[in-house]
Design an enzyme around this catalytic site. Structure first.
Site, PDB file in Angstrom:
ATOM      1  N   GLY A 198       0.879  -1.344   0.100  1.00  0.00           N
ATOM      2  CA  GLY A 198       0.014   0.109  -0.007  1.00  0.00           C
ATOM      3  C   GLY A 198       1.079   1.331  -0.047  1.00  0.00           C
ATOM      4  O   GLY A 198       1.899   1.248   0.368  1.00  0.00           O
ATOM      5  N   CYS A 199       0.033   2.366  -0.159  1.00  0.00           N
ATOM      6  CA  CYS A 199       0.921   3.634  -0.230  1.00  0.00           C
ATOM      7  C   CYS A 199       1.537   4.154   0.897  1.00  0.00           C
ATOM      8  O   CYS A 199       2.609   4.298   1.140  1.00  0.00           O
ATOM      9  CB  CYS A 199       0.055   4.714  -1.028  1.00  0.00           C
ATOM     10  SG  CYS A 199      -1.420   4.855  -0.135  1.00  0.00           S
TER      11      CYS A 199
END
Lengths: 333, 333, 333, 333
Positions: free
Chosen positions: C149-150
């Protein structure tokens, strides 16, 4: 205190009316009407109003709820206030409407631009077009005012005093607006990632505010609105072919010398100077090279283009100080 | 690899040239020239370039440093490249200049708009005006190209194919630009708090890009630039009186059908579709109500309006693929 | 060319994959899957892609449409790719998933943080966690990768090399993200007027990315995400109690000396240096006053935090140059 | 009316004081002092104030010009007001200073953090630290108040009532500010193109406001400020290790139940709710997973963090209504 009702309280203009009423010496918002958000506490919808109005709740509109009210503001999508206006008028309550419903003087123009039949055409002639700088006495004498739209207010204030200097059929109005003008509804066009770092035109050839501008200025004009990546503000850059050499800046200065909310200067105006205030900043030029007049107006679309203008009209209608509750200083930076 | 020198490497266009060269198959920036920042490592000036160019240093310009160079890009304030051009031409190096120095075909026009004598008027006729879509063969055949300015590129691409449909003396160009067009220098006008949440006009009646537009389009036109609160992007909204009913959208589509970087569509273009790319998005309308043509162009002022156009010109001059190193896809959102 | 399918093509990450593929030498997007927008041409959904992909259409997903495909990217809301993964795996197609479905190594953790049963728990162990800097060989050897994920990518890259210097149970990750991280869906929270000129925290104590960070870093950590008024970018500011005096900046520099996309410097990083690129900029400090380590990472949430990382993983899985199609230069300004 | 002088009138805080005075019933700005802009009309420096103050001129400071003044506000860079304070005190004029000069109670702390000797250490003990919510009576009884800094006001209001619940030596304050906090001076860091679409940290480990926070909260704390791409607003996200399970939200609600400008709610606050107003919005949590307290404050750095707090202090000192001239409603959107 003047018991005030607001229709459309959950929208941006509704919130702005509430913000301005919070520092107004006389207006007391006692009834808030909303549709989808009826039943919610105001602070759930507009948290920034929590400290000023800890107890207000948004209600679903019913005519009886207007009993005992001294002033009605309506900030509804077009088509709605023509259904509610009879309730207000029947009770003889001063009414300031921001919808487009009562701005145009003819039901035919309404049909042309809004693509629907007007539900109360017989009421159209009762309403005064609400730009105090142009219709101060009529507003003061009226109980029903249709406050002008945001774009028209900017273009009309910039061009009206210059109209004898130009050919009105050559007017081009090129304007940019902050995003709040598009309202609080959820649309792809107003998603943050659509707007931020973007500049675009919309409503090409067909924006409905054209009708208001033509009504106030005469002539056929071409209006192109743009969306700028900012919350508020309209800058209208207006062009017209001059009838001859002229000094439009001096004409504007003379026309607005005594206006409390209008400032005319040689400096090109910035929307930011008007942010959160009822101020309008104007400039103008005559271009000898092309024989054109250029006039530019800056204002806050939610204040002078909406809630502030409504309050300015209400102040006049109620015999209050015209500037009560209205700032002339932009929140800057 | 083509040994490339960049004059003005510490500015925004210099950085953008370096960004584009980093994904160009042939162009290798080997010499960077800057003035106030000579002696600094590139990553101290442009940290975003640290990974691509860990070892480059900005040098002070001297003619001898051009020896062995295959291509020169200049992105300097106007008045500077007319002093450096003789050095480049003497060495017979392909030269793409972004300054205004060699864009206008007459020294008199230069004096009128730039308020100074041109230092090398005898070189003016050697330069081709650098908009590949209009002058592709001439650019390919030349060693000296004056890449067009950002505003003119937008207005000229929108209007040039339509010029027979309108009266060129009635053109109005109303454009908005992101702030990078004003450069990296420190000015009150480009302080974040001056620009953010603001929209304003500037350079009323007198912006120098007017001269380029008039040169390319004929006629006398009125140009009003605006500053929008965003990094990049120009949207030019152009108006002219039509000679008669016409279909300007079809005309644009036909004119640009084979262009790799130009997209014509009915949808009003957004600057964001072009962000970071060499793309131009166009639309147009004929307004029967007012008898006007409306044409709108969107582009990235630092790419198609500057560094990208320079590289597109260089690709043509060097016989490379015209699209090498240039994206057609805006970074969006 | 590698025939590539993209699930979730109508979202932001889908568009970003397409933008990156347009300059990738090998990846050719031939099938785009979307749900609500199936049947539309790509340029109707993402106008910025019109010039690069004039003919692509978004289709409704069906397993048979994967036949003949060489690579599958999925950028779907969590819960979806666990239903599609069996189709891809059955066809033995390399698969890079950006959903949360296969990031956590245990179905129990998935249930805890995502509040639902995992539909394909037996597949969890097949997936490699996709941060190439930490798991390069495993990714290259795998056909199924769950790209990180970011937020986790930012915090993990900042802290992983420092983990022996600190007490992992004292980690606080305070991060700000651009709005594109919230996706293209229409919500009050992502209306332009909600976000612009605003800064706020959200997901207090409960953001799901906490689980990924704890999996990669060990220890119990507290993560607070914030929303910043910008399109892209994550800045993660990470705190932990040091085990003793240390030089975390030197440790980071040593750890990432050979990484093509990671730049470590004393200068506090800016998200803007990474805009549109796969770059990560890092810094770190030891604060003797409070005995804490401070580490900061900047990246573009849609590139290194999503589409770029997916392509970096795919490059490894397919034996291509790891940096193919990926920029290391932020679009700046 | 109270004849008011403003030192630093050409800066952002000076402009904000003038904006607030324009709707204050008692404060009348009669003398404006500035340095580089002395001699200019106010509207040349702050066009947004043109309608409210058409006649004011900025003057160069001289002690005699304080004669007849009833109230002095100073909004100067640190180091300046310690030279002017003796003039004000000699005239026994109520004085509210926003500089850092008189905030710290010890000259040694001043030297440590500001790297210079204090010019008037003997005056330090006369000044009350200006956060009305914490020191209301002392402010009302004093003639010399040092209004708290913007970051400290946010962190102190969030944490002061919780201080017994946590170990003060474990406090981490992670805050983001709008750009106006950096002032109007021209710096690369505040160029629009440096800030827009960017988020970054600065002043790592060494920001001077740390000293104020430690003075008010006890303990050694780590403070990391960030710059957010917006004009105004501070959001402070504060962390500390809890002494045990607790309910910090209830504690904050109880502490501030009667405060006119403080709103405590479960909803994470947004800076936008405070824009242009003197409001502070707070929330807090206890995180059982990590044993930490999380507290978040939002305010407008130019109002509650500067000009508004100064006026709130002055209202107390002069025996006026504490809320006079101050809005509790954020300009939103």
């Amino acid at each position: 205190m003047i018991r005030t009702a607001i229709l459309g309280a959950s929208g941006f203009v509704g919130a702005e009316l509430l913000r301005l009423c919070a520092s107004h010496p006389e207006l007391d918002p006692v009834r808030l009407f909303g549709d989808s958000q009826a039943g919610l506490r105001l602070d759930a919808v507009h948290p920034q109003l929590a400290l000023a109005y800890p107890d207000l709740v948004i209600e679903r509109y019913a005519p009886d709820l207007l009993d005992g009210i001294d002033l009605v503001f309506a900030a509804l999508p077009h088509g709605h206030s023509q259904r509610i206006a009879p309730d207000v008028i029947a009770r003889d309550i001063p009414f300031v409407d921001l919808g487009a419903d009562f701005r145009l003087s003819s039901a035919e123009d309404y049909r042309t631009w809004y693509k629907e039949e007007h539900a109360a055409p017989e009421l159209l002639s009762r309403f005064v077009y609400g730009i105090p700088e142009l219709h101060r006495e009529a507003i003061a004498a009226s109980k029903t005012v249709a406050a002008a739209g945001c774009y028209p207010t900017s273009a009309i204030l910039a061009l009206r005093p210059l109209i004898d200097l130009v050919d009105p059929d050559t007017i081009v109005v090129d304007a940019a607006s902050g995003v709040s003008g598009a309202g609080k509804g959820l649309k792809d066009e107003t998603h943050f990632n659509s707007v931020d770092e973007n500049f675009t035109a919309y409503g090409l050839l067909t924006h409905r505010h054209t009708a208001e501008m033509e009504m106030a200025l005469g002539g056929r004009l071409l209006f192109t609105p743009h969306l700028a990546p900012m919350n508020r503000g309209i800058l209208a850059t207006c062009y017209a072919v001059a009838r001859g050499p002229c000094d439009p800046l001096a004409t504007l200065k003379a026309a607005y010398a005594d206006e409390p909310f209008i400032h005319v200067s040689e400096r090109p105006p910035s929307t930011k100077w008007t942010f959160g205030s009822n101020a309008v900043h104007l400039t103008a030029r005559y271009d000898a090279r092309t024989g054109r007049v250029l006039a530019i107006a800056a204002l806050d679309n939610l204040v002078k283009g909406a809630a502030g203008q409504m309050i300015q009209c209400a102040n006049l209608m109620l015999g209050l100080d015209e500037v009560a509750g209205l700032s002339r200083v932009g929140v800057c930076p």
